[in-house]
Scaffold this motif. Structure first.
Motif, PDB file in Angstrom:
ATOM      1  N   ASN A 105      67.162  -3.181  62.444  1.00  0.00           N
ATOM      2  CA  ASN A 105      66.088  -2.579  63.237  1.00  0.00           C
ATOM      3  C   ASN A 105      64.736  -3.187  62.920  1.00  0.00           C
ATOM      4  O   ASN A 105      63.706  -2.512  62.988  1.00  0.00           O
ATOM      5  CB  ASN A 105      66.063  -1.069  63.014  1.00  0.00           C
ATOM      6  CG  ASN A 105      67.300  -0.390  63.559  1.00  0.00           C
ATOM      7  OD1 ASN A 105      68.349  -0.409  62.913  1.00  0.00           O
ATOM      8  ND2 ASN A 105      67.201   0.173  64.746  1.00  0.00           N
ATOM      9  N   GLY A 106      64.751  -4.464  62.578  1.00  0.00           N
ATOM     10  CA  GLY A 106      63.507  -5.161  62.285  1.00  0.00           C
ATOM     11  C   GLY A 106      63.606  -6.634  62.610  1.00  0.00           C
ATOM     12  O   GLY A 106      63.294  -7.075  63.713  1.00  0.00           O
ATOM     13  N   TRP A 259      64.404  -1.923  53.469  1.00  0.00           N
ATOM     14  CA  TRP A 259      64.830  -0.527  53.523  1.00  0.00           C
ATOM     15  C   TRP A 259      66.218  -0.351  54.133  1.00  0.00           C
ATOM     16  O   TRP A 259      66.697  -1.191  54.877  1.00  0.00           O
ATOM     17  CB  TRP A 259      63.816   0.322  54.290  1.00  0.00           C
ATOM     18  CG  TRP A 259      63.472  -0.132  55.688  1.00  0.00           C
ATOM     19  CD1 TRP A 259      62.367  -0.827  56.073  1.00  0.00           C
ATOM     20  CD2 TRP A 259      64.233   0.097  56.891  1.00  0.00           C
ATOM     21  NE1 TRP A 259      62.397  -1.060  57.435  1.00  0.00           N
ATOM     22  CE2 TRP A 259      63.522  -0.507  57.957  1.00  0.00           C
ATOM     23  CE3 TRP A 259      65.437   0.745  57.167  1.00  0.00           C
ATOM     24  CZ2 TRP A 259      63.994  -0.458  59.284  1.00  0.00           C
ATOM     25  CZ3 TRP A 259      65.909   0.778  58.476  1.00  0.00           C
ATOM     26  CH2 TRP A 259      65.183   0.181  59.514  1.00  0.00           C
ATOM     27  N   ASN A 260      66.821   0.761  53.794  1.00  0.00           N
ATOM     28  CA  ASN A 260      68.008   1.296  54.474  1.00  0.00           C
ATOM     29  C   ASN A 260      67.620   2.666  55.000  1.00  0.00           C
ATOM     30  O   ASN A 260      66.849   3.402  54.351  1.00  0.00           O
ATOM     31  CB  ASN A 260      69.188   1.476  53.518  1.00  0.00           C
ATOM     32  CG  ASN A 260      69.902   0.182  53.159  1.00  0.00           C
ATOM     33  OD1 ASN A 260      70.891   0.207  52.448  1.00  0.00           O
ATOM     34  ND2 ASN A 260      69.397  -0.958  53.623  1.00  0.00           N
ATOM     35  N   GLY A 261      68.132   3.027  56.163  1.00  0.00           N
ATOM     36  CA  GLY A 261      67.836   4.339  56.725  1.00  0.00           C
ATOM     37  C   GLY A 261      68.951   4.791  57.640  1.00  0.00           C
ATOM     38  O   GLY A 261      69.869   4.023  57.953  1.00  0.00           O
ATOM     39  N   LYS A 310      57.720   5.065  63.325  1.00  0.00           N
ATOM     40  CA  LYS A 310      56.543   4.190  63.255  1.00  0.00           C
ATOM     41  C   LYS A 310      56.817   2.974  62.373  1.00  0.00           C
ATOM     42  O   LYS A 310      56.389   1.854  62.692  1.00  0.00           O
ATOM     43  CB  LYS A 310      55.330   4.954  62.722  1.00  0.00           C
ATOM     44  CG  LYS A 310      54.037   4.136  62.759  1.00  0.00           C
ATOM     45  CD  LYS A 310      52.846   4.928  62.289  1.00  0.00           C
ATOM     46  CE  LYS A 310      51.539   4.140  62.504  1.00  0.00           C
ATOM     47  NZ  LYS A 310      51.554   2.788  61.913  1.00  0.00           N
ATOM     48  N   ILE A 311      57.530   3.188  61.261  1.00  0.00           N
ATOM     49  CA  ILE A 311      57.873   2.067  60.385  1.00  0.00           C
ATOM     50  C   ILE A 311      58.694   1.028  61.149  1.00  0.00           C
ATOM     51  O   ILE A 311      58.439  -0.178  61.058  1.00  0.00           O
ATOM     52  CB  ILE A 311      58.646   2.576  59.154  1.00  0.00           C
ATOM     53  CG1 ILE A 311      57.689   3.300  58.200  1.00  0.00           C
ATOM     54  CG2 ILE A 311      59.350   1.420  58.418  1.00  0.00           C
ATOM     55  CD1 ILE A 311      58.379   4.077  57.107  1.00  0.00           C
ATOM     56  N   ILE A 312      59.669   1.493  61.924  1.00  0.00           N
ATOM     57  CA  ILE A 312      60.506   0.569  62.691  1.00  0.00           C
ATOM     58  C   ILE A 312      59.673  -0.185  63.724  1.00  0.00           C
ATOM     59  O   ILE A 312      59.777  -1.413  63.853  1.00  0.00           O
ATOM     60  CB  ILE A 312      61.658   1.329  63.369  1.00  0.00           C
ATOM     61  CG1 ILE A 312      62.629   1.868  62.322  1.00  0.00           C
ATOM     62  CG2 ILE A 312      62.399   0.421  64.360  1.00  0.00           C
ATOM     63  CD1 ILE A 312      63.684   2.794  62.880  1.00  0.00           C
ATOM     64  N   VAL A 316      59.145  -4.262  63.724  1.00  0.00           N
ATOM     65  CA  VAL A 316      59.531  -5.118  64.850  1.00  0.00           C
ATOM     66  C   VAL A 316      58.361  -5.993  65.276  1.00  0.00           C
ATOM     67  O   VAL A 316      58.507  -7.202  65.483  1.00  0.00           O
ATOM     68  CB  VAL A 316      60.052  -4.268  66.026  1.00  0.00           C
ATOM     69  CG1 VAL A 316      60.185  -5.129  67.284  1.00  0.00           C
ATOM     70  CG2 VAL A 316      61.395  -3.634  65.687  1.00  0.00           C
ATOM     71  N   ALA A 317      57.177  -5.395  65.383  1.00  0.00           N
ATOM     72  CA  ALA A 317      55.991  -6.160  65.787  1.00  0.00           C
ATOM     73  C   ALA A 317      55.652  -7.235  64.753  1.00  0.00           C
ATOM     74  O   ALA A 317      55.347  -8.387  65.106  1.00  0.00           O
ATOM     75  CB  ALA A 317      54.810  -5.212  65.976  1.00  0.00           C
ATOM     76  N   LYS A 318      55.724  -6.879  63.474  1.00  0.00           N
ATOM     77  CA  LYS A 318      55.404  -7.837  62.401  1.00  0.00           C
ATOM     78  C   LYS A 318      56.371  -9.012  62.410  1.00  0.00           C
ATOM     79  O   LYS A 318      55.955 -10.179  62.380  1.00  0.00           O
ATOM     80  CB  LYS A 318      55.442  -7.141  61.046  1.00  0.00           C
ATOM     81  CG  LYS A 318      55.200  -8.083  59.868  1.00  0.00           C
ATOM     82  CD  LYS A 318      55.152  -7.319  58.551  1.00  0.00           C
ATOM     83  CE  LYS A 318      56.516  -7.003  58.023  1.00  0.00           C
ATOM     84  NZ  LYS A 318      56.468  -6.416  56.648  1.00  0.00           N
TER      85      LYS A 318
END
Length: 331
Positions: A105-106, A259-261, A310-312, A316-318
Motif C-alpha cells: 500500500n505504498g 510498517w505492517n498494518g 492518511k499515512i497510506i 503513496v504520494a511520497k
C-alpha cells in the motif's frame, strides 16, 4: 385490563420497529453479530518473512480477542500485489483481511504501472500494527565506520561506491533512493533477487553497502559482519546505542521505517470496523505480542483508522515522486 385494539397493536408494532432501528443505529453495536465464523488474514508474501511472522503472532492473539479462529493465508506474488488484489476484490464483511505493508500500500503503487487495485480507494484501513526500523550499513571492511566519515568519503567520490537492495522497486530500494535525494549522496544501485543474496554480497565485500530492515540485518550486525551507520526509527535502538537516527543527522524526512498494518476491502461497515479495530488494539497491547514483535526487531504501533488512511495516502504520494524522479518502474 384494557383489551388490545387493532389501533393499539399497530402503535406497539410501530414502537417496536422504532426501538429496533434506534438500537441498530447505535455506534459500535454489531448489527450482524460479527464475527460468527473464522476470519482470514491474508499475508501477501511467502512464509518465513517478517510480515508472515508478524501476521501469525497477531492472528494468534486476535483469535482470542474475537472469539473466533483467525487463519493466516499466504498469497504471494508481484511484491505483495497478488494477495492485496485478492483482498481488494473480496466481500467487505470483515472476514477477509490484508496484512498490508509499506510495499503493498505504498511503493507498489509507484513502481507498478497497471495495478488492478488502488492502494488508497480499494481498502478500509484499520490500524498499523508495527514499524520495522530501516538501517543503512556498510561491510566490515569499508573504510568508513561512522556516518560522518561515510558522508565525507562518499561525498568526495560520487558514483564510486555501490549499494545492494532486495530488488528493483522494492521498499528498501525506494527508501535508499529517497535517502539519496535528501542527502545528495551518489551511490550506484545493484538490485538482487531477495534480501538474502543482497546481504551475502555485502557481507562478502562484493558490494559496499545496503539499506535494509533492521530485523534482517541485526544478526549480521551482531556478528560483526555489517557496520550500521544510521537508523530510520523514532529513537535510538537499545541494542545499538551508538547508532544515530536519520533525524539526528538532519534527515528527518528519511526517518520513517517500514510498517505492517491490517486492512479490509473498501466499504467495511462501521460497526465491523469498530469491532476489528478494538480487538486488534487489545491484541497489540498484550505482553506476548509485544515481546514477540520486539524479538523480531519491530516496534508495536497502533493508529485510528483515519490516521492510518492518511499515512497510506501520504506514502503513496511520497513514493510516486521518488519513482518519477529516479525513473524507477517494475514489471
Amino acid at each position: 385490563m384494557t383489551p388490545s385494539t387493532p389501533h393499539t397493536s399497530r402503535r406497539l408494532a410501530g414502537l417496536a420497529l422504532a426501538l429496533a432501528g434506534a438500537f441498530a443505529a447505535l455506534p459500535g453495536l454489531a448489527q450482524s453479530g460479527f464475527p460468527d465464523k473464522p476470519v482470514r488474514l491474508v499475508v501477501p508474501f511467502p512464509p518465513g518473512g517478517t510480515s508472515d511472522i508478524s501476521g501469525r503472532v497477531l492472528a494468534d492473539a486476535l483469535s482470542r480477542e474475537l472469539g473466533q479462529p483467525v487463519i493466516v493465508e499466504n498469497k504471494a506474488g508481484a511484491g505483495g500485489s497478488v494477495g492485496a488484489r485478492y483482498v481488494a476484490e473480496s466481500k467487505a464483511d470483515g472476514y477477509t483481511l490484508l496484512l498490508g505493508t509499506t510495499s503493498t500500500n505504498g511503493t507498489n503503487s509507484a513502481v507498478y504501472k497497471n495495478l488492478p487495485f488502488d492502494a488508497v480507494k480499494s481498502f478500509t484501513p484499520i490500524t498499523r500494527i508495527l514499524e520495522v526500523p530501516g538501517v543503512l550499513s556498510v561491510n566490515k571492511n569499508f573504510p568508513a565506520k561512522t556516518y560522518a566519515d561515510f558522508a565525507k568519503l562518499v561525498g568526495q567520490s560520487p558514483g564510486k561506491y555501490v549499494y545492494a537492495s532486495s530488488g528493483n522497486g522494492g521498499a528498501t530500494h525506494m527508501a535508499m533512493e529517497y535517502y539519496k535525494s535528501l542527502s545528495g549522496m551518489r551511490v550506484v544501485h545493484v538490485p538482487y533477487r531477495g534480501t538474502g543474496p543482497a546481504l551475502n554480497d555485502v557481507i562478502g565485500g562484493q558490494v559496499d553497502m545496503i539499506y535494509d530492515t533492521l530485523a534482517s540485518s541485526m544478526p549480521h550486525i551482531k556478528a560483526g559482519n555489517l557496520v550500521p551507520l544510521a537508523l530510520a526509527t523514532p529513537q535510538r535502538v537499545k541494542d545499538l546505542p551508538d547508532v544515530p537516527t536519520f533525524a539526528e543527522l538532519g534527515l528527518k524526512s528519511a526517518n520513517d521505517g517500514f510498517w505492517n498494518g491490517v486492512l479490509a476491502p473498501a466499504g467495511l461497515p462501521a460497526d465491523v470496523l469498530k469491532t476489528l479495530h478494538g480487538a486488534i488494539v487489545r491484541a497489540l497491547r498484550t505482553q506476548a505480542v509485544q515481546e514477540k514483535f520486539a524479538a523480531a526487531g519491530a516496534i508495536v504501533v497502533e493508529d485510528t483508522p483515519a490516521a492510518f488512511a492518511k499515512i497510506i495516502a501520504d506514502d503513496v504520494a511520497k513514493w510516486k515522486k521518488v519513482a518519477q524522479d529516479n525513473r524507477i518502474s517494475a514489471d
